[in-house]
Design an enzyme around this catalytic site. Sequence first.
Site, PDB file in Angstrom:
ATOM      1  N   GLU A  41     -30.546  -7.109 -36.068  1.00 50.43           N
ATOM      2  CA  GLU A  41     -31.618  -7.380 -37.007  1.00 50.43           C
ATOM      3  C   GLU A  41     -31.646  -8.919 -37.124  1.00 50.43           C
ATOM      4  O   GLU A  41     -32.737  -9.624 -36.889  1.00 50.43           O
ATOM      5  CB  GLU A  41     -31.903  -6.869 -38.308  1.00 50.43           C
ATOM      6  CG  GLU A  41     -32.472  -5.560 -38.414  1.00 50.43           C
ATOM      7  CD  GLU A  41     -32.854  -4.957 -39.507  1.00 50.43           C
ATOM      8  OE1 GLU A  41     -32.706  -5.287 -40.581  1.00 50.43           O
ATOM      9  OE2 GLU A  41     -33.852  -4.072 -39.290  1.00 50.43           O
ATOM     10  N   HIS A  50     -12.641   8.293 -24.114  1.00 50.44           N
ATOM     11  CA  HIS A  50     -12.965   9.582 -23.533  1.00 50.44           C
ATOM     12  C   HIS A  50     -14.433   9.493 -23.172  1.00 50.44           C
ATOM     13  O   HIS A  50     -15.100  10.544 -23.174  1.00 50.44           O
ATOM     14  CB  HIS A  50     -12.575  10.855 -24.169  1.00 50.44           C
ATOM     15  CG  HIS A  50     -10.919  10.651 -24.540  1.00 50.44           C
ATOM     16  ND1 HIS A  50     -10.142  11.195 -23.747  1.00 50.44           N
ATOM     17  CD2 HIS A  50     -10.418   9.979 -25.612  1.00 50.44           C
ATOM     18  CE1 HIS A  50      -8.809  11.019 -24.080  1.00 50.44           C
ATOM     19  NE2 HIS A  50      -8.938  10.262 -25.260  1.00 50.44           N
ATOM     20  N   LYS A 108     -43.967  -0.517 -38.790  1.00 47.48           N
ATOM     21  CA  LYS A 108     -44.093  -0.316 -40.205  1.00 47.48           C
ATOM     22  C   LYS A 108     -45.543  -0.379 -40.700  1.00 47.48           C
ATOM     23  O   LYS A 108     -45.866   0.745 -41.056  1.00 47.48           O
ATOM     24  CB  LYS A 108     -43.431  -1.259 -41.203  1.00 47.48           C
ATOM     25  CG  LYS A 108     -42.150  -0.974 -41.512  1.00 47.48           C
ATOM     26  CD  LYS A 108     -41.656  -2.049 -42.845  1.00 47.48           C
ATOM     27  CE  LYS A 108     -40.178  -2.329 -42.598  1.00 47.48           C
ATOM     28  NZ  LYS A 108     -39.781  -3.463 -43.851  1.00 47.48           N
TER      29      LYS A 108
HETATM   30  O1  PA5 Z   1     -32.877  -5.607 -42.685  1.00 42.93           O
HETATM   31  C1  PA5 Z   1     -33.594  -4.945 -43.538  1.00 42.93           C
HETATM   32  O2  PA5 Z   1     -33.931  -5.828 -44.616  1.00 42.93           O
HETATM   33  C2  PA5 Z   1     -33.832  -3.637 -43.689  1.00 42.93           C
HETATM   34  O3  PA5 Z   1     -33.096  -2.921 -42.998  1.00 42.93           O
HETATM   35  C3  PA5 Z   1     -33.771  -3.123 -44.964  1.00 42.93           C
HETATM   36  O4  PA5 Z   1     -32.476  -3.188 -45.588  1.00 42.93           O
HETATM   37  C4  PA5 Z   1     -34.335  -1.795 -44.902  1.00 42.93           C
HETATM   38  O5  PA5 Z   1     -35.651  -1.740 -44.206  1.00 42.93           O
HETATM   39  C5  PA5 Z   1     -34.478  -1.134 -46.412  1.00 42.93           C
HETATM   40  O6  PA5 Z   1     -35.184  -2.336 -47.329  1.00 42.93           O
HETATM   41  P1  PA5 Z   1     -35.282  -2.009 -48.684  1.00 42.93           P
HETATM   42  O7  PA5 Z   1     -34.017  -2.197 -49.300  1.00 42.93           O
HETATM   43  O8  PA5 Z   1     -36.413  -3.127 -48.953  1.00 42.93           O
HETATM   44  O9  PA5 Z   1     -35.902  -0.548 -48.867  1.00 42.93           O
END
Ligand code: PA5
Length: 452
Positions: free
Chosen positions: A281, A310, A421
């Site tokens: 990310e 393995h 999303k």
């Molecule tokens: O990178 C990120 O911000 C996401 O992986 C969030 O952690 C995930 O979408 C969860 O977000 P939130 O903590 O707002 O529910």
Amino acid sequence: MHRMKLDFNYAMEAFVKGGLDDSALENYREKARMGLSRLLKQVDEDKAGFANLPSQDTSAMKKYAKELSGKFNDLILIGIGGSSLGIETLCNALLPFGYNARNFAQRGASPRVWVADNVDPSKISSILHECEPADTFICVITKSGSTVETAANFNVIYEWLDDGVKDPKKHICTITDEKNGSLRKITDKEEFRSFVVPANVGGIFSVLSTVGLLPAAILGIDIDKLLEGAATVAKDQYEKVITLSSIYMYFMDQGKNINVLMPYSSRLSSFADWYCQLWGESLGKRTDVNGKEILFGSTPVKAVGAIDQHSQVQLFKEGPEDKVVTFIEVLKHEKDKKIMAEYDDYGYLEGHSLGELCNIELLATEAALKNTGKPSVKISIDSLDEFTLGHLFMLWQYVVPVIGLANDIDPFDQPGVEEGKNYAYGLLDKEGYSDMKSKFEEIFVKRDDFII
Ligand code: PA5
């Protein structure tokens, strides 16, 4: 005392063809130093709050954990992504295997733990099947307060709780932003007990905030030791951060766009999942900070030794030259077991231990990769505990943004997850997303003859 060492011999040209020579190492260190100074500037400007978490005050979390101690048999954590991977890692590394199967006394009066992350009905139903509302405490963890999976699971689990107890409020705490988001609104209205995720700590970098620490404290994990370990990254003058990020950047520039993390410990299996999110990310970006399209990134891959010997090691050794492997070695495994060879055929194992075998297998794989010119680095920790895990978390939390900032990308945003999303919100008919529903219908076109 050195509790962690970085060995980068087999990333070097002296041992592996195409590796770094001294001048490349120095050049990339220079680049990494530039990334680090950009990061430290953001820390100074209060934009990269993860770096200051080691000095946070943990007393309120510990006090609350103490208040809950012994009162509940089960803890359900509702959250996903950055709001679940960190605590999963903490549980995997620091609680014994089969923890939930232990009885209350064996668990030191701490609750069993369940992570309600995915909206997989069989997972959520099974968790609820195991728990009794009256005996269950729930933490809802979401920084934004709007994550659809977390919202859905919270609704389902709240209904279950509400049906089973008189005062559900006494069974719930939320961990969310101080001011913004739906969960903050709900929390204030319902007067749920709540802890704040600092505004300047991104979800991916939140494991050492309330997001990971409060549940960890409830489970009896020493959260101060975690922070103490995390603090050593800065105390060591970022030496390992600079070197590790230099090596990764060098190999990315050489076209090795797969970054494998391979701990030789099942207790670090979830750490590798956590790393995949952090790496993927933060570093996977279409444009640089000036908007120029650069399609930056490399693909994180999880492997666990010795299991993946393995499975994936065949590919790592003989497949394309597109990977750099990072091993994590635990020098002293807890609860080690001597092997008594019961049969002559297995006589060579006599007197060795399982931990020793695990580490010998790491050395063997390291040698085998080196022998085909496949680069690797190795991080060794003397044992796996709160301190070294805190150090590992913080080391990668620095390395990844240093790489991003040195390459002019923003490691702290995730624009790439928004479109999907928003289509989902459109399909759910969420207010304000009708245009996304229309756009989805317009672009989601398929031909029947391509479906068989
Ligand atoms: O990178 C990120 O911000 C996401 O992986 C969030 O952690 C995930 O979408 C969860 O977000 P939130 O903590 O707002 O529910």
